[in-house]
Design a protein around this motif. Structure first.
Motif, short mmCIF file in Angstrom:
data_model
loop_
_atom_site.label_atom_id
_atom_site.label_comp_id
_atom_site.label_asym_id
_atom_site.label_seq_id
_atom_site.Cartn_x
_atom_site.Cartn_y
_atom_site.Cartn_z
N ASP A 53 16.27 6.61 22.12
CA ASP A 53 16.45 5.14 22.33
C ASP A 53 15.64 4.39 21.20
O ASP A 53 15.46 3.06 21.69
CB ASP A 53 15.90 4.80 23.74
N ALA A 73 17.40 3.23 35.69
CA ALA A 73 16.21 2.52 34.83
C ALA A 73 16.06 1.22 35.11
O ALA A 73 17.15 0.51 35.77
CB ALA A 73 16.63 2.85 33.40
N ARG A 108 17.15 -4.52 27.21
CA ARG A 108 16.56 -4.16 26.08
C ARG A 108 17.55 -3.41 25.16
O ARG A 108 17.84 -3.44 24.12
CB ARG A 108 15.15 -3.52 25.99
N LEU A 113 9.51 5.70 34.91
CA LEU A 113 10.92 4.63 34.58
C LEU A 113 11.67 4.81 35.57
O LEU A 113 12.38 3.81 35.79
CB LEU A 113 11.29 5.27 33.22
N PRO A 134 16.26 7.81 27.59
CA PRO A 134 15.02 7.16 27.27
C PRO A 134 14.04 8.06 26.72
O PRO A 134 14.25 9.51 26.73
CB PRO A 134 14.43 7.18 28.68
N TYR A 150 14.66 -2.69 31.21
CA TYR A 150 14.92 -1.58 30.07
C TYR A 150 16.56 -1.34 29.65
O TYR A 150 16.61 -1.56 28.56
CB TYR A 150 14.69 0.09 30.53
#
Length: 347
Positions: A232, A292, A299, A285, A228, A296
């Motif tokens: 990402d 996570a 996605r 997060l 992250p 997220y």
């Protein structure tokens, strides 16, 4: 080092992993092993059952090593070193347990009437093709034992040393179901140097995918970890998937960074040193635990899935590796047809 909880006597409720008097400690004054200590043991068992609560899609593993010179700052297996009273940071990277009798032990356990020939996963805890394998050369014996019994298996690795065993993999492909995956979470060179300092560069790992594919052994890529805020962005994900597709991977499976105890502390130390501005964002997060949030993960998976379809990484056909040609073939040129949907598969 404490071996007690791994060397209980035969009357203990917990079976001993090895004899306490069978540990030999060695160091080697060569550039590739400088600063690394090897603890050679004769293990009492080698096929391990995965705990029922595990998220892993397999039940049995073989791990010839404990600790890993890849030194990935995020490695989830770091916690296992605390069981030896070793720290989960530097000690995990430099104090390596080597099960020197792994091949002979595996041959014996595969021959047992109690063994039903289930799939065995390798490289799922620490990498079986880390630098130590170049010296101890345990994997050729392990693969030979699996080939002799036509036992299905899979390998996950960041190591290019797997190409040394190419012919053994081809032999295995003729008699049983195998799966080979290479781990490449990103292609950013600067990020690689700091988070995976002991591994081959991402482009060399993709060369492994290319070589295996050209020799008739389908190879997938575990795109892990997606880190992250550092690896990402849509542009970074697209570039990585494109490189994976160009290497001829059969599948790509994204896996977002997870920070279990042991790994979390070491990763946070690294983050504090290299990217202190991200500490609060990581706290937010990962406030729910080691993983996570689902939104997220969805996605990231969605974007990678879309890019994989765009670049034509098609579905993996189970058993396609069984008919390996006698001579290497050149990879087929990609047809000018619409890309097939991406197949996301761990191994």
């Amino acid at each position: 080092m404490r071996w007690d909880n791994l060397t209980r006597d035969d009357t203990s409720a917990t079976p001993a992993l090895f004899a306490a008097d069978a540990v030999t400690t060695r160091t080697f004054d060569t550039p590739e092993f400088r600063g690394i200590t090897f603890h050679e043991i004769r293990a009492r068992s080698i096929i391990n059952r995965v705990p029922g609560a595990s998220r892993m899609p397999f039940e049995w593993t073989v791990n010839p090593y404990r600790g890993c010179t890849h030194a990935c700052v995020y490695c989830f297996a770091r916690k296992t070193h605390s069981y030896l009273d070793l720290d989960t940071g530097i000690d995990f990277d430099s104090q390596i347990v080597v099960k020197t009798n792994a091949p002979e032990l595996l041959r014996r356990e595969l021959a047992s009437r109690r063994w039903a020939g289930e799939h065995i996963a390798m490289g799922t805890n620490v990498d079986c093709y880390q630098r130590a394998e170049g010296r101890y050369q345990l994997m050729p014996g392990i693969l030979t034992a699996l080939v002799e019994r036509a036992n299905p298996f899979s390998i996950l690795t960041k190591g290019t040393l797997i190409l040394r065993d190419l012919e053994l993999l081809r032999r295995a492909s003729r008699v049983t179901d195998i799966g080979v995956s290479v781990s490449v979470g990103f292609t950013d060179g600067e990020l690689w140097r700091t988070v995976e300092p002991g591994t081959p560069p991402p482009e060399r790992r993709l060369d492994v995918v290319r070589t295996l594919s050209s020799h008739g052994i389908p190879c997938g890529v575990l795109m892990a970890p997606v880190i992250p805020f550092l690896g990402d962005s849509p542009e970074q994900l697209r570039a990585t998937v494109r490189a994976i597709a160009q290497a001829g991977a059969t599948s790509v499976t994204p896996l977002v960074l997870h920070l279990r105890p042991g790994a979390r502390e070491w990763f946070t130390t690294w983050l504090t040193h290299h990217h202190p501005r991200l500490l609060r964002r990581y706290d937010a997060l990962y406030e729910g635990g080691s993983y996570a949030p689902k939104w997220y993960q969805r996605r990231i998976t969605g974007m990678v899935h879309d890019f994989a379809a765009e670049y034509g990484i098609g579905p993996y056909a189970a058993g396609a590796h069984r008919n390996v040609p006698d001579e290497p073939e050149e990879p087929d040129a990609r047809a000018d047809s619409p890309p097939a949907p991406a197949q996301l598969s761990l191994l």
